[in-house]
Write an enzyme that holds these catalytic residues in place. Structure first.
Site, PDB file in Angstrom:
ATOM      1  N   HIS A  45       0.878  -1.172   0.000  1.00  0.00           N
ATOM      2  CA  HIS A  45       0.000   0.000   0.000  1.00  0.00           C
ATOM      3  C   HIS A  45       0.916   1.222   0.000  1.00  0.00           C
ATOM      4  CE1 HIS A  45      -2.581  -3.215   1.472  1.00  0.00           C
ATOM      5  NE2 HIS A  45      -3.642  -2.447   1.284  1.00  0.00           N
ATOM      6  N   SER A  62       7.107   5.619   2.135  1.00  0.00           N
ATOM      7  CA  SER A  62       7.782   4.317   2.143  1.00  0.00           C
ATOM      8  C   SER A  62       8.360   3.919   0.777  1.00  0.00           C
ATOM      9  CB  SER A  62       6.851   3.231   2.686  1.00  0.00           C
ATOM     10  OG  SER A  62       5.594   3.260   2.058  1.00  0.00           O
ATOM     11  N   ASP A  74      -4.431  -3.916  -6.609  1.00  0.00           N
ATOM     12  CA  ASP A  74      -4.564  -4.409  -5.241  1.00  0.00           C
ATOM     13  C   ASP A  74      -3.234  -4.987  -4.715  1.00  0.00           C
ATOM     14  OD1 ASP A  74      -5.478  -5.388  -2.845  1.00  0.00           O
ATOM     15  OD2 ASP A  74      -6.361  -7.181  -3.724  1.00  0.00           O
ATOM     16  N   GLY A  75      -2.733  -4.375  -3.681  1.00  0.00           N
ATOM     17  CA  GLY A  75      -1.451  -4.785  -3.123  1.00  0.00           C
ATOM     18  C   GLY A  75      -1.476  -6.142  -2.441  1.00  0.00           C
ATOM     19  N   ASP A  84       0.571  -1.592   4.671  1.00  0.00           N
ATOM     20  CA  ASP A  84       0.204  -0.339   5.339  1.00  0.00           C
ATOM     21  C   ASP A  84      -1.145   0.179   4.815  1.00  0.00           C
ATOM     22  OD1 ASP A  84       0.362   2.049   6.739  1.00  0.00           O
ATOM     23  OD2 ASP A  84       1.794   2.976   5.354  1.00  0.00           O
TER      24      ASP A  84
HETATM   25  N1  SAM Z   1       2.865   3.181   2.795  1.00  0.00           N
HETATM   26  C1  SAM Z   1       2.737   4.596   2.527  1.00  0.00           C
HETATM   27  C2  SAM Z   1       3.851   5.316   3.255  1.00  0.00           C
HETATM   28  O1  SAM Z   1       4.236   4.849   4.342  1.00  0.00           O
HETATM   29  O2  SAM Z   1       4.371   6.304   2.739  1.00  0.00           O
HETATM   30  C3  SAM Z   1       1.393   5.127   2.956  1.00  0.00           C
HETATM   31  C4  SAM Z   1       0.237   4.336   2.430  1.00  0.00           C
HETATM   32  S1  SAM Z   1      -1.338   4.948   2.867  1.00  0.00           S
HETATM   33  C5  SAM Z   1      -1.431   4.667   4.583  1.00  0.00           C
HETATM   34  C6  SAM Z   1      -2.382   3.678   2.236  1.00  0.00           C
HETATM   35  C7  SAM Z   1      -2.492   3.665   0.713  1.00  0.00           C
HETATM   36  O3  SAM Z   1      -3.065   2.418   0.319  1.00  0.00           O
HETATM   37  C8  SAM Z   1      -3.361   4.741   0.109  1.00  0.00           C
HETATM   38  O4  SAM Z   1      -2.605   5.471  -0.825  1.00  0.00           O
HETATM   39  C9  SAM Z   1      -4.490   3.970  -0.598  1.00  0.00           C
HETATM   40  O5  SAM Z   1      -4.902   4.567  -1.810  1.00  0.00           O
HETATM   41  C10 SAM Z   1      -3.834   2.644  -0.853  1.00  0.00           C
HETATM   42  N2  SAM Z   1      -4.713   1.462  -0.986  1.00  0.00           N
HETATM   43  C11 SAM Z   1      -5.908   1.231  -0.419  1.00  0.00           C
HETATM   44  N3  SAM Z   1      -6.311  -0.027  -0.677  1.00  0.00           N
HETATM   45  C12 SAM Z   1      -5.340  -0.603  -1.416  1.00  0.00           C
HETATM   46  C13 SAM Z   1      -5.143  -1.900  -1.964  1.00  0.00           C
HETATM   47  N4  SAM Z   1      -6.047  -2.875  -1.785  1.00  0.00           N
HETATM   48  N5  SAM Z   1      -4.017  -2.145  -2.654  1.00  0.00           N
HETATM   49  C14 SAM Z   1      -3.081  -1.173  -2.823  1.00  0.00           C
HETATM   50  N6  SAM Z   1      -3.212   0.080  -2.324  1.00  0.00           N
HETATM   51  C15 SAM Z   1      -4.313   0.350  -1.626  1.00  0.00           C
END
Ligand code: SAM
Length: 277
Positions: free
Chosen positions: A41, A100, A143-144, A164
């Site tokens: 994420h 990240s 989707d991560g 995350d």
């Molecule tokens: N990891 C990043 C950092 O530490 O800089 C912050 C991530 S932020 C908390 C969560 C992100 O996950 C958002 O940008 C959101 O759009 C994305 N997201 C939500 N559901 C997701 C999924 N199923 N797969 C990938 N990304 C997703």
């Protein structure tokens, strides 16, 4: 999909999450064998702290900006703080916060591989632009969780996974637990960091208890509560296969961080082993 990390970049939660992430990657890099670094994420990659989104919440003021003005940060925080400083112009007020993906990209050595996944189309295209030209990095739009299951076990056999999620879905805790257990079954020796909010303590306790009960060894949990009156005040990170010296190496850094980031008298940070090594 309303959550945008630009509003929260560099807040207290990012500080603990990213400081531990950098320390763990550098620790694993003491061996020369290559690593894979997976961010399920990823967000937008890097953030402008002078942008309206960051200005609206001001969260970085009580996060990274407090730390950058300190000269007494304990050694486990050095790599992280150096990377944040390196993302900014020398001798100028810091305006950029590396998320990240940017930290993973900066940490990666020539033979390491970075895969970052983002589902939001706008953040995914910003992320692609931010990391463009870095041959070690692959951006996956989508989707991560699904990507993670397809990526493990990696050819490198060693590596770090950051999960995350934004916790917008009511069943995110259950889904996160299920996906982690599935990924761990495929790649039990990977190092995992699972971020979660500590809002409803019962729910978080059920989450860590469920993981501890899943028969997975080498699970630990780090939390911080900055004693904030509004919004998110506390968070946790479940760590799997973290370096065994972490508890000792961070024994001074965790209380130091809690004090440095405190917004009230009840600020505290904890380390707990959930399952034996
Ligand atoms: N990891 C990043 C950092 O530490 O800089 C912050 C991530 S932020 C908390 C969560 C992100 O996950 C958002 O940008 C959101 O759009 C994305 N997201 C939500 N559901 C997701 C999924 N199923 N797969 C990938 N990304 C997703």
């Amino acid at each position: 999909m309303n959550y945008r990390h630009a509003y929260h970049a560099g807040n207290f939660a990012d500080v603990l999450k990213h400081a531990l992430l950098c320390w763990i990657v550098r620790y694993l890099q003491r061996k020369v064998a290559p690593l894979v670094l997976i961010d399920t994420h990823a967000g937008a990659g890097s953030y402008d702290l002078t942008a309206p989104e960051a200005g609206k919440t001001g969260e970085a003021n009580d996060g990274i900006l407090r730390l950058l003005s300190r000269a007494d940060a304990p050694p486990p925080l050095s790599n992280y703080l150096d990377l944040v400083r390196a993302a900014n112009r020398a001798n100028a007020a810091p305006t950029i916060y590396p998320g990240s993906p940017a930290l993973f990209a900066a940490l990666a050595r020539a033979a390491d591989r970075v895969v970052v996944c983002e589902r939001h189309p706008d953040d995914a295209s910003t992320l692609t632009r931010t990391l463009r030209g870095n041959r070690r990095v692959r951006v996956v739009t989508g989707d991560g969780y699904r990507a993670l299951l397809a990526l493990v076990p990696p050819v490198e056999k060693r590596g770090v996974v950051l999960v995350d999620p934004p916790f917008e879905e009511p069943d995110e805790f259950e889904y996160l637990a299920r996906m982690f257990v599935a990924a761990h079954r495929k790649w039990p020796t990977g190092t995992y960091l699972l971020w979660y909010p500590l809002k409803e303590r019962d729910q978080a306790a059920r989450f860590t208890a469920e993981l501890a009960g899943a028969g997975i060894r080498k699970l630990a949990c780090v939390t911080i509560d900055v004693d904030r009156n509004e919004g998110l005040s506390a968070m946790g990170l479940v760590l799997c296969n973290a370096p065994y010296t972490l508890e000792q190496d961070w024994a001074e850094a965790l209380p130091w961080l809690a004090a440095a980031l405190a917004q009230g008298p009840g600020a505290a940070a904890t380390f707990e082993r959930l399952t034996p090594d």
